[in-house]
Design a protein around this motif. Structure first.
Motif, mmCIF file in Angstrom:
data_model
loop_
_atom_site.group_PDB
_atom_site.id
_atom_site.type_symbol
_atom_site.label_atom_id
_atom_site.label_comp_id
_atom_site.label_asym_id
_atom_site.label_seq_id
_atom_site.Cartn_x
_atom_site.Cartn_y
_atom_site.Cartn_z
ATOM 1 N N LEU A 148 4.354 0.555 -1.354
ATOM 2 C CA LEU A 148 4.327 0.430 -0.750
ATOM 3 C C LEU A 148 2.924 1.145 0.325
ATOM 4 C CD1 LEU A 148 6.750 -1.830 1.558
ATOM 5 C CD2 LEU A 148 4.886 -2.811 -0.217
ATOM 6 N N VAL A 149 3.355 1.881 0.567
ATOM 7 C CA VAL A 149 2.922 3.362 1.872
ATOM 8 C C VAL A 149 1.349 3.138 0.932
ATOM 9 C CG1 VAL A 149 2.328 5.294 2.588
ATOM 10 C CG2 VAL A 149 4.607 4.206 3.651
ATOM 11 N N LEU A 150 1.106 3.974 -1.072
ATOM 12 C CA LEU A 150 0.778 3.573 -1.621
ATOM 13 C C LEU A 150 -0.240 2.447 -0.939
ATOM 14 C CD1 LEU A 150 -0.618 5.843 -3.571
ATOM 15 C CD2 LEU A 150 1.058 4.919 -5.027
ATOM 16 N N VAL A 151 -0.216 1.734 -2.047
ATOM 17 C CA VAL A 151 -0.706 0.574 -1.608
ATOM 18 C C VAL A 151 -1.167 0.091 -0.528
ATOM 19 C CG1 VAL A 151 -0.165 -2.234 -2.114
ATOM 20 C CG2 VAL A 151 0.510 -0.892 -3.629
ATOM 21 N N ALA A 152 -0.712 0.773 -0.080
ATOM 22 C CA ALA A 152 -1.935 0.161 1.955
ATOM 23 C C ALA A 152 -3.073 1.643 1.992
ATOM 24 C CB ALA A 152 -0.682 0.342 3.371
ATOM 25 N N SER A 153 -2.591 2.616 0.823
ATOM 26 C CA SER A 153 -3.262 3.383 0.831
ATOM 27 C C SER A 153 -4.555 2.928 0.492
ATOM 28 C CB SER A 153 -2.752 4.787 1.390
ATOM 29 O OG SER A 153 -3.815 6.177 1.078
ATOM 30 N N VAL A 154 -4.568 3.017 -0.527
ATOM 31 C CA VAL A 154 -5.871 2.521 -2.038
ATOM 32 C C VAL A 154 -6.167 1.261 -1.442
ATOM 33 C CG1 VAL A 154 -5.862 1.747 -4.157
ATOM 34 C CG2 VAL A 154 -4.757 3.659 -3.851
ATOM 35 N N THR A 155 -6.091 0.768 -0.837
ATOM 36 C CA THR A 155 -5.953 -0.906 -0.100
ATOM 37 C C THR A 155 -6.947 -0.377 0.983
ATOM 38 O OG1 THR A 155 -4.708 -1.759 -0.787
ATOM 39 C CG2 THR A 155 -6.009 -2.802 0.844
#
Length: 138
Positions: free
Chosen positions: A52-59
């Motif tokens: 989730l942190v990775l997806v939020a960062s990429v977004t």
């Protein structure tokens, strides 16, 4: 006596680190698999959180990329404008220095012209007085 003994339920016990457990004939519940399951659930939760942190960062990067690029472009164009103005100021500074020398030379020339004008005026006064004297004689 044997009949009385057979009617009494069997009890099993274990000693584990000074703990005594009693249970009926079936073996005690094993703690090992539940501990493994808890660890597995903890690892799974940690992996999901990291994803989730990775997806939020990429977004966020995808959303803010164009804004950052626009800001960088604005900064670059402002830097070019400032560089052009600095170059212009440098050119104007050299022209001012050159013109300052020309103004000083012009000042000297004006003083020379004023001195010449004063001589011409004094000559004109002399000539006027000479003309008055000549008229008076005539």
């Amino acid at each position: 006596m044997k009949a009385a003994e057979s009617e009494v339920p069997d009890a099993h016990f274990t000693v584990d680190k000074q703990n005594i457990s009693l249970w009926p004939r079936e073996p005690p519940p094993k703690m090992g698999p539940s501990l493994v399951l808890r660890k597995l659930l903890t690892v799974r939760a940690a992996v999901i959180f990291l994803l989730l942190v990775l997806v939020a960062s990429v977004t966020l990067q995808a959303i803010l990329y164009s804004w950052f690029m626009g800001t960088i472009s604005d900064v670059k164009s402002n830097a070019q404008l400032l560089k052009g103005r600095v170059d212009n100021i440098s050119t104007l500074s050299s022209e001012i220095k050159r013109n300052r020398g020309g103004v000083a030379a012009t000042g000297v020339q004006v003083q020379m012209v004023n001195a010449s004008l004063d001589r011409v005026r004094s000559q004109m006064r002399r000539l006027e007085t000479d003309v008055k004297e000549a008229n008076a004689r005539i």
